[in-house]
Design a protein around this motif. Structure first.
Motif, PDB file in Angstrom:
ATOM      1  N   ARG A   7     -86.664 -81.993  21.707  1.00 52.37           N
ATOM      2  CA  ARG A   7     -87.597 -82.707  22.517  1.00 52.37           C
ATOM      3  C   ARG A   7     -86.459 -83.743  23.000  1.00 52.37           C
ATOM      4  O   ARG A   7     -86.395 -84.075  24.498  1.00 52.37           O
ATOM      5  N   VAL A   8     -85.501 -84.422  22.645  1.00 50.45           N
ATOM      6  CA  VAL A   8     -84.146 -85.134  23.196  1.00 50.45           C
ATOM      7  C   VAL A   8     -83.494 -84.385  24.103  1.00 50.45           C
ATOM      8  O   VAL A   8     -83.243 -84.764  25.348  1.00 50.45           O
ATOM      9  N   HIS A   9     -83.178 -83.124  23.776  1.00 47.71           N
ATOM     10  CA  HIS A   9     -82.395 -82.225  24.753  1.00 47.71           C
ATOM     11  C   HIS A   9     -83.227 -82.048  25.888  1.00 47.71           C
ATOM     12  O   HIS A   9     -82.829 -82.180  27.265  1.00 47.71           O
ATOM     13  N   ALA A  10     -84.714 -81.991  25.897  1.00 43.35           N
ATOM     14  CA  ALA A  10     -85.365 -81.250  26.798  1.00 43.35           C
ATOM     15  C   ALA A  10     -85.479 -82.392  27.960  1.00 43.35           C
ATOM     16  O   ALA A  10     -85.590 -82.197  29.270  1.00 43.35           O
ATOM     17  N   ALA A  11     -85.908 -83.710  27.282  1.00 44.91           N
ATOM     18  CA  ALA A  11     -85.871 -84.761  27.986  1.00 44.91           C
ATOM     19  C   ALA A  11     -84.580 -85.117  28.883  1.00 44.91           C
ATOM     20  O   ALA A  11     -84.512 -85.551  29.936  1.00 44.91           O
ATOM     21  N   ARG A  12     -83.524 -85.005  28.081  1.00 39.14           N
ATOM     22  CA  ARG A  12     -82.395 -85.229  28.950  1.00 39.14           C
ATOM     23  C   ARG A  12     -82.104 -84.238  30.146  1.00 39.14           C
ATOM     24  O   ARG A  12     -81.501 -84.561  31.245  1.00 39.14           O
ATOM     25  N   LYS A  13     -82.562 -82.882  29.918  1.00 39.50           N
ATOM     26  CA  LYS A  13     -82.211 -82.090  30.868  1.00 39.50           C
ATOM     27  C   LYS A  13     -83.203 -82.350  32.109  1.00 39.50           C
ATOM     28  O   LYS A  13     -82.834 -82.136  33.332  1.00 39.50           O
ATOM     29  N   ARG A  14     -84.403 -82.758  31.809  1.00 34.21           N
ATOM     30  CA  ARG A  14     -85.531 -83.353  32.751  1.00 34.21           C
ATOM     31  C   ARG A  14     -84.855 -84.080  33.786  1.00 34.21           C
ATOM     32  O   ARG A  14     -85.168 -84.322  34.707  1.00 34.21           O
ATOM     33  N   ASN A  15     -84.081 -85.159  33.014  1.00 29.88           N
ATOM     34  CA  ASN A  15     -83.585 -86.407  33.689  1.00 29.88           C
ATOM     35  C   ASN A  15     -82.336 -86.112  34.401  1.00 29.88           C
ATOM     36  O   ASN A  15     -81.648 -87.014  34.944  1.00 29.88           O
ATOM     37  N   GLN A  16     -81.871 -84.909  34.180  1.00 31.37           N
ATOM     38  CA  GLN A  16     -80.467 -84.217  34.882  1.00 31.37           C
ATOM     39  C   GLN A  16     -79.366 -85.103  34.479  1.00 31.37           C
ATOM     40  O   GLN A  16     -78.539 -85.677  35.210  1.00 31.37           O
ATOM     41  N   LEU A  17     -79.408 -85.444  33.015  1.00 33.78           N
ATOM     42  CA  LEU A  17     -78.235 -86.252  32.463  1.00 33.78           C
ATOM     43  C   LEU A  17     -77.383 -85.488  31.754  1.00 33.78           C
ATOM     44  O   LEU A  17     -77.667 -84.488  30.992  1.00 33.78           O
ATOM     45  N   SER A  18     -76.111 -85.393  31.943  1.00 39.88           N
ATOM     46  CA  SER A  18     -75.149 -85.067  31.135  1.00 39.88           C
ATOM     47  C   SER A  18     -74.957 -85.703  29.787  1.00 39.88           C
ATOM     48  O   SER A  18     -75.654 -86.713  29.444  1.00 39.88           O
ATOM     49  N   VAL A  19     -74.584 -84.793  28.460  1.00 46.10           N
ATOM     50  CA  VAL A  19     -74.411 -85.663  27.141  1.00 46.10           C
ATOM     51  C   VAL A  19     -73.630 -86.630  27.370  1.00 46.10           C
ATOM     52  O   VAL A  19     -74.024 -87.614  26.693  1.00 46.10           O
ATOM     53  N   GLU A  20     -72.733 -86.754  27.820  1.00 48.74           N
ATOM     54  CA  GLU A  20     -71.727 -88.000  27.928  1.00 48.74           C
ATOM     55  C   GLU A  20     -72.462 -89.180  28.880  1.00 48.74           C
ATOM     56  O   GLU A  20     -72.477 -90.070  28.245  1.00 48.74           O
ATOM     57  N   THR A  21     -73.084 -88.853  29.835  1.00 50.69           N
ATOM     58  CA  THR A  21     -73.816 -89.929  30.553  1.00 50.69           C
ATOM     59  C   THR A  21     -74.772 -90.598  29.562  1.00 50.69           C
ATOM     60  O   THR A  21     -74.986 -91.782  29.420  1.00 50.69           O
ATOM     61  N   LEU A  22     -75.760 -89.843  29.139  1.00 48.11           N
ATOM     62  CA  LEU A  22     -76.514 -90.291  27.981  1.00 48.11           C
ATOM     63  C   LEU A  22     -76.356 -91.095  26.870  1.00 48.11           C
ATOM     64  O   LEU A  22     -76.498 -91.968  26.548  1.00 48.11           O
ATOM     65  N   ALA A  23     -75.053 -90.122  26.177  1.00 47.89           N
ATOM     66  CA  ALA A  23     -74.426 -90.923  25.207  1.00 47.89           C
ATOM     67  C   ALA A  23     -73.897 -92.333  25.364  1.00 47.89           C
ATOM     68  O   ALA A  23     -74.360 -93.287  24.742  1.00 47.89           O
ATOM     69  N   ASN A  24     -73.163 -92.478  26.437  1.00 44.00           N
ATOM     70  CA  ASN A  24     -72.639 -93.659  26.793  1.00 44.00           C
ATOM     71  C   ASN A  24     -74.135 -94.937  27.271  1.00 44.00           C
ATOM     72  O   ASN A  24     -73.623 -95.929  26.718  1.00 44.00           O
ATOM     73  N   ARG A  25     -75.141 -94.533  27.596  1.00 45.50           N
ATOM     74  CA  ARG A  25     -76.022 -95.218  27.820  1.00 45.50           C
ATOM     75  C   ARG A  25     -76.679 -95.844  26.833  1.00 45.50           C
ATOM     76  O   ARG A  25     -77.409 -96.815  26.671  1.00 45.50           O
ATOM     77  N   VAL A  26     -76.734 -94.668  25.571  1.00 44.41           N
ATOM     78  CA  VAL A  26     -77.541 -95.236  24.319  1.00 44.41           C
ATOM     79  C   VAL A  26     -76.716 -95.544  23.319  1.00 44.41           C
ATOM     80  O   VAL A  26     -76.886 -95.969  22.178  1.00 44.41           O
ATOM     81  N   LYS A  27     -75.253 -95.896  23.776  1.00 45.58           N
ATOM     82  CA  LYS A  27     -74.189 -96.191  22.820  1.00 45.58           C
ATOM     83  C   LYS A  27     -74.122 -95.219  21.738  1.00 45.58           C
ATOM     84  O   LYS A  27     -74.015 -95.673  20.549  1.00 45.58           O
ATOM     85  N   LEU A  28     -73.972 -94.204  21.925  1.00 46.65           N
ATOM     86  CA  LEU A  28     -73.677 -93.056  21.070  1.00 46.65           C
ATOM     87  C   LEU A  28     -72.398 -92.298  21.314  1.00 46.65           C
ATOM     88  O   LEU A  28     -71.834 -92.162  22.465  1.00 46.65           O
ATOM     89  N   GLU A  29     -71.564 -91.618  20.694  1.00 47.62           N
ATOM     90  CA  GLU A  29     -70.556 -90.899  20.811  1.00 47.62           C
ATOM     91  C   GLU A  29     -71.292 -89.492  21.282  1.00 47.62           C
ATOM     92  O   GLU A  29     -72.310 -89.165  20.614  1.00 47.62           O
ATOM     93  N   ALA A  30     -70.718 -88.710  22.126  1.00 47.21           N
ATOM     94  CA  ALA A  30     -71.248 -87.387  22.694  1.00 47.21           C
ATOM     95  C   ALA A  30     -71.350 -86.468  21.579  1.00 47.21           C
ATOM     96  O   ALA A  30     -72.455 -85.902  21.555  1.00 47.21           O
TER      97      ALA A  30
END
Length: 112
Positions: free
Chosen positions: A15-38
């Protein structure tokens, strides 16, 4: 914390993956925004890393999805009971307790 994948972790990751794709975010972008390592985000999406309650809160907020959407149909609990519990969440500890309850329900052996 790496562990053997539980079905709920896999479904949350999907579900996280699907939501990230719907938002057209790369792994790196989302990881940075939520303070996680890619690599940690990738592991969460693959269901091999169990996200913390705080990580789930940040992911749901950043992805613009309701927190409960990560848990939809992820356990054997009666759906209305699960939704009632999710609506009752008032604190980080409440979410932790709910996730553990859902995991224990998922891990129960099925009746033959």
């Amino acid at each position: 914390m790496t562990h053997a994948s539980h079905i709920i972790d896999v479904r949350i990751g999907q579900r996280v993956h699907a939501a990230r794709k719907r938002n057209q975010l790369s792994v790196e972008t989302l990881a940075n925004r939520v303070k996680l390592e890619a690599d940690a985000l990738i592991a969460i999406e693959q269901g091999t890393e169990r996200p913390s309650a705080a990580q789930l809160f940040r992911l749901s907020s950043e992805l613009g999805v309701e927190l409960r959407s990560f848990f939809a149909e992820s356990c054997k609990m009666n759906q209305s009971n699960a939704l009632d519990l999710l609506q009752a969440i008032r604190s980080h500890q409440s979410l932790v307790e709910l996730v553990e309850n859902m995991r224990s329900q998922t891990m129960k052996p099925r009746a033959a």
